[in-house]
Design a protein around this motif. Structure first.
Motif, PDB file in Angstrom:
ATOM      1  N   LEU A 285     -56.392  61.860  51.534  1.00 32.18           N
ATOM      2  CA  LEU A 285     -56.568  62.704  52.725  1.00 32.18           C
ATOM      3  C   LEU A 285     -57.399  61.998  53.779  1.00 32.18           C
ATOM      4  N   LEU A 286     -58.443  61.291  53.347  1.00 31.56           N
ATOM      5  CA  LEU A 286     -59.261  60.532  54.294  1.00 31.56           C
ATOM      6  C   LEU A 286     -58.438  59.434  54.951  1.00 31.56           C
ATOM      7  N   GLY A 287     -57.685  58.692  54.134  1.00 35.00           N
ATOM      8  CA  GLY A 287     -56.859  57.617  54.689  1.00 35.00           C
ATOM      9  C   GLY A 287     -55.805  58.143  55.633  1.00 35.00           C
ATOM     10  N   GLN A 288     -55.194  59.265  55.270  1.00 33.71           N
ATOM     11  CA  GLN A 288     -54.168  59.828  56.136  1.00 33.71           C
ATOM     12  C   GLN A 288     -54.778  60.409  57.406  1.00 33.71           C
ATOM     13  N   GLY A 289     -56.003  60.921  57.293  1.00 26.87           N
ATOM     14  CA  GLY A 289     -56.691  61.383  58.500  1.00 26.87           C
ATOM     15  C   GLY A 289     -56.973  60.239  59.458  1.00 26.87           C
ATOM     16  N   VAL A 290     -57.348  59.089  58.908  1.00 24.42           N
ATOM     17  CA  VAL A 290     -57.560  57.900  59.748  1.00 24.42           C
ATOM     18  C   VAL A 290     -56.250  57.492  60.427  1.00 24.42           C
ATOM     19  N   ALA A 291     -55.155  57.471  59.652  1.00 22.23           N
ATOM     20  CA  ALA A 291     -53.857  57.108  60.225  1.00 22.23           C
ATOM     21  C   ALA A 291     -53.405  58.114  61.275  1.00 22.23           C
ATOM     22  N   TRP A 292     -53.823  59.370  61.112  1.00 18.57           N
ATOM     23  CA  TRP A 292     -53.422  60.407  62.066  1.00 18.57           C
ATOM     24  C   TRP A 292     -54.233  60.336  63.355  1.00 18.57           C
ATOM     25  N   LEU A 293     -55.564  60.437  63.224  1.00 17.12           N
ATOM     26  CA  LEU A 293     -56.401  60.525  64.420  1.00 17.12           C
ATOM     27  C   LEU A 293     -56.664  59.148  65.039  1.00 17.12           C
ATOM     28  N   LEU A 294     -57.221  58.227  64.243  1.00 13.98           N
ATOM     29  CA  LEU A 294     -57.493  56.895  64.790  1.00 13.98           C
ATOM     30  C   LEU A 294     -56.197  56.158  65.111  1.00 13.98           C
ATOM     31  N   GLY A 295     -55.185  56.346  64.255  1.00 11.56           N
ATOM     32  CA  GLY A 295     -53.894  55.721  64.542  1.00 11.56           C
ATOM     33  C   GLY A 295     -53.275  56.254  65.822  1.00 11.56           C
ATOM     34  N   GLY A 296     -53.424  57.553  66.051  1.00 15.81           N
ATOM     35  CA  GLY A 296     -52.909  58.119  67.293  1.00 15.81           C
ATOM     36  C   GLY A 296     -53.619  57.566  68.511  1.00 15.81           C
ATOM     37  N   LEU A 297     -54.949  57.453  68.411  1.00 19.68           N
ATOM     38  CA  LEU A 297     -55.706  56.867  69.518  1.00 19.68           C
ATOM     39  C   LEU A 297     -55.330  55.400  69.716  1.00 19.68           C
ATOM     40  N   HIS A 298     -55.167  54.683  68.612  1.00 19.25           N
ATOM     41  CA  HIS A 298     -54.767  53.276  68.670  1.00 19.25           C
ATOM     42  C   HIS A 298     -53.417  53.121  69.378  1.00 19.25           C
ATOM     43  N   ALA A 299     -52.450  53.953  69.002  1.00 17.64           N
ATOM     44  CA  ALA A 299     -51.122  53.880  69.616  1.00 17.64           C
ATOM     45  C   ALA A 299     -51.189  54.202  71.107  1.00 17.64           C
ATOM     46  N   TYR A 300     -52.008  55.170  71.462  1.00 23.57           N
ATOM     47  CA  TYR A 300     -52.120  55.530  72.879  1.00 23.57           C
ATOM     48  C   TYR A 300     -52.682  54.376  73.698  1.00 23.57           C
ATOM     49  N   ARG A 301     -53.677  53.666  73.131  1.00 21.00           N
ATOM     50  CA  ARG A 301     -54.256  52.540  73.859  1.00 21.00           C
ATOM     51  C   ARG A 301     -53.305  51.349  73.889  1.00 21.00           C
ATOM     52  N   LEU A 302     -52.398  51.261  72.924  1.00 19.66           N
ATOM     53  CA  LEU A 302     -51.424  50.170  72.903  1.00 19.66           C
ATOM     54  C   LEU A 302     -50.235  50.428  73.817  1.00 19.66           C
ATOM     55  N   ARG A 303     -50.086  51.663  74.227  1.00 22.11           N
ATOM     56  CA  ARG A 303     -48.864  52.082  74.915  1.00 22.11           C
ATOM     57  C   ARG A 303     -48.486  51.176  76.073  1.00 22.11           C
ATOM     58  N   TRP A 304     -49.448  50.915  76.949  1.00 25.80           N
ATOM     59  CA  TRP A 304     -49.114  50.151  78.151  1.00 25.80           C
ATOM     60  C   TRP A 304     -48.759  48.714  77.815  1.00 25.80           C
ATOM     61  N   ARG A 305     -49.513  48.106  76.895  1.00 28.91           N
ATOM     62  CA  ARG A 305     -49.235  46.714  76.528  1.00 28.91           C
ATOM     63  C   ARG A 305     -47.839  46.575  75.953  1.00 28.91           C
ATOM     64  N   VAL A 306     -47.443  47.508  75.102  1.00 29.55           N
ATOM     65  CA  VAL A 306     -46.151  47.404  74.431  1.00 29.55           C
ATOM     66  C   VAL A 306     -45.007  47.564  75.413  1.00 29.55           C
ATOM     67  N   PHE A 307     -45.106  48.530  76.309  1.00 37.31           N
ATOM     68  CA  PHE A 307     -43.986  48.810  77.194  1.00 37.31           C
ATOM     69  C   PHE A 307     -44.022  47.979  78.478  1.00 37.31           C
ATOM     70  N   ALA A 308     -45.099  47.252  78.710  1.00 32.15           N
ATOM     71  CA  ALA A 308     -45.124  46.292  79.811  1.00 32.15           C
ATOM     72  C   ALA A 308     -44.704  44.904  79.342  1.00 32.15           C
ATOM     73  N   ALA A 309     -44.497  44.737  78.035  1.00 26.74           N
ATOM     74  CA  ALA A 309     -44.173  43.420  77.484  1.00 26.74           C
ATOM     75  C   ALA A 309     -42.912  42.801  78.094  1.00 26.74           C
ATOM     76  N   PRO A 310     -41.808  43.538  78.315  1.00 26.50           N
ATOM     77  CA  PRO A 310     -40.633  42.890  78.912  1.00 26.50           C
ATOM     78  C   PRO A 310     -40.908  42.281  80.274  1.00 26.50           C
ATOM     79  N   ARG A 311     -41.672  42.978  81.104  1.00 26.59           N
ATOM     80  CA  ARG A 311     -41.970  42.416  82.420  1.00 26.59           C
ATOM     81  C   ARG A 311     -42.928  41.240  82.300  1.00 26.59           C
ATOM     82  N   THR A 312     -43.838  41.289  81.334  1.00 29.79           N
ATOM     83  CA  THR A 312     -44.734  40.162  81.097  1.00 29.79           C
ATOM     84  C   THR A 312     -43.944  38.918  80.699  1.00 29.79           C
ATOM     85  N   GLU A 313     -42.993  39.088  79.781  1.00 30.95           N
ATOM     86  CA  GLU A 313     -42.192  37.942  79.330  1.00 30.95           C
ATOM     87  C   GLU A 313     -41.282  37.438  80.438  1.00 30.95           C
ATOM     88  N   ALA A 314     -40.780  38.332  81.280  1.00 28.71           N
ATOM     89  CA  ALA A 314     -39.948  37.901  82.405  1.00 28.71           C
ATOM     90  C   ALA A 314     -40.763  37.051  83.385  1.00 28.71           C
TER      91      ALA A 314
END
Length: 323
Positions: A285-314
């Motif tokens: 439960l602790l591990g899944q809570g980390v994947a839920w809350l911290l993982g969600g925050l992590h994904a949100y902070r990664l959002r721009w980098r991931v979806f700006a990658a095609p223009r970066t590579e271009a």
């Protein structure tokens, strides 16, 4: 803004014409028109680049001892006072010796690294970037400060607090001029915080109807860990690792995926007792809570980098082809 509106890049050897003054500081920390120094430049120009035109060397008092007093010694004094429920401990010189010793040990880490800039490059410690060949420009908000993250076409990266780079106005103007040229020529994707903090104009526009689709996709992608209670966090972060070619993110995806396999392994290998079941359940439960809350925050902070990658590579491909 059209190409003709951009300030011309200075000559790589002479720095002439000098770039216009960059916009005023808008982040946290001190900024001003400090002269070069103290002393001569501590950094040498990177191979194949022009001479150092502006620099800033950290000082022991301003950049080392004073932050150690504010951010290390003072909090330790408060913590010890609260723990001791009074100031009686202050009469013991051994306590002061211990706390001051800890603060002094932090000085080399807080003092920072020297900065230097030429007409077309910027160096911070051992790292440097070509400011006119940037493929990624981001300002990231942390707790109490903002960080400027730059990456050029050769993969060189720098991360530095906005207040630090803006203390020498001429150095900041040299770097900022390159940022504007790179953002315009590479049609780089800039998020709202970056555009606001750097006061960058709208340098290009996307075709009508195309801007909202990546934004909607990226929002759904970032919220997936929250909606699935962390079950799909490994897949989301793993997708980001693949998109960004990041081993660190790949290890993070593996870490987010560990709780359930570990729980199943424990269930098979360990004897089934009430105590073990309780501990195993609490762990998953602790591990899944980390994947839920911290993982969600992590994904949100990664959002721009991931979806700006095609223009970066271009932009990277365009620069490497043009050489």
């Amino acid at each position: 803004m059209r190409n003709g509106d951009l300030p011309p890049p200075p000559d790589a050897e002479t720095g002439v014409p000098a770039p216009p003054a960059a916009p005023p500081h808008r982040g946290s920390g001190a900024a001003g028109r400090s002269a070069n120094g103290p002393g001569g430049p501590s950094l040498a120009p990177p191979p194949g680049q022009g001479p150092v035109l502006a620099w800033r060397n950290p000082t022991w008092w301003k950049d080392g001892i004073r932050p150690a007093i504010m951010y290390v010694l003072a909090p330790l004094v408060v913590i010890e006072t609260v723990y001791d429920q009074g100031t009686g401990w202050m009469a013991n010189p051994l306590w002061w010796l211990l706390l001051c010793g800890i603060a002094l040990l932090s000085v080399p880490f807080l003092r920072g690294r020297p900065l230097a800039a030429g007409a077309t490059w910027f160096g911070y410690g051992r790292r440097w970037v070509n400011t006119y060949e940037l493929v990624s420009i981001r300002v990231v908000a942390y707790y109490g400060f903002y960080s400027l993250k730059l990456e050029d076409a050769d993969g060189h990266r720098i991360s530095i607090q906005t207040g630090t780079i803006q203390e020498n106005q001429f150095l900041w103007s040299l770097v900022y001029n390159g940022i504007v040229h790179s953002a315009h020529n590479g049609r780089l994707a800039l998020d709202r915080l970056t555009r606001t903090m750097l006061e960058l104009p709208v340098l290009h526009t996307d075709p009508p109807g195309t801007a909202a689709k990546p934004r909607l996709r990226s929002t759904v992608w970032a919220l997936t860990p929250l909606f699935t209670f962390g079950l799909l966090t490994p897949f989301v972060v793993g997708h980001g690792a693949r998109r960004l070619h990041s081993r660190r993110l790949a290890l993070g995806a593996v870490a987010y995926a560990l709780p359930i396999p570990v729980f199943l392994t424990m269930a098979v290998l360990l004897p089934t007792t009430d105590t073990i079941v309780e501990w195993a359940t609490a762990a998953v439960l602790l591990g899944q809570g980390v994947a839920w809350l911290l993982g969600g925050l992590h994904a949100y902070r990664l959002r721009w980098r991931v979806f700006a990658a095609p223009r970066t590579e271009a932009a990277r491909k365009q620069i490497l082809t043009r050489r």
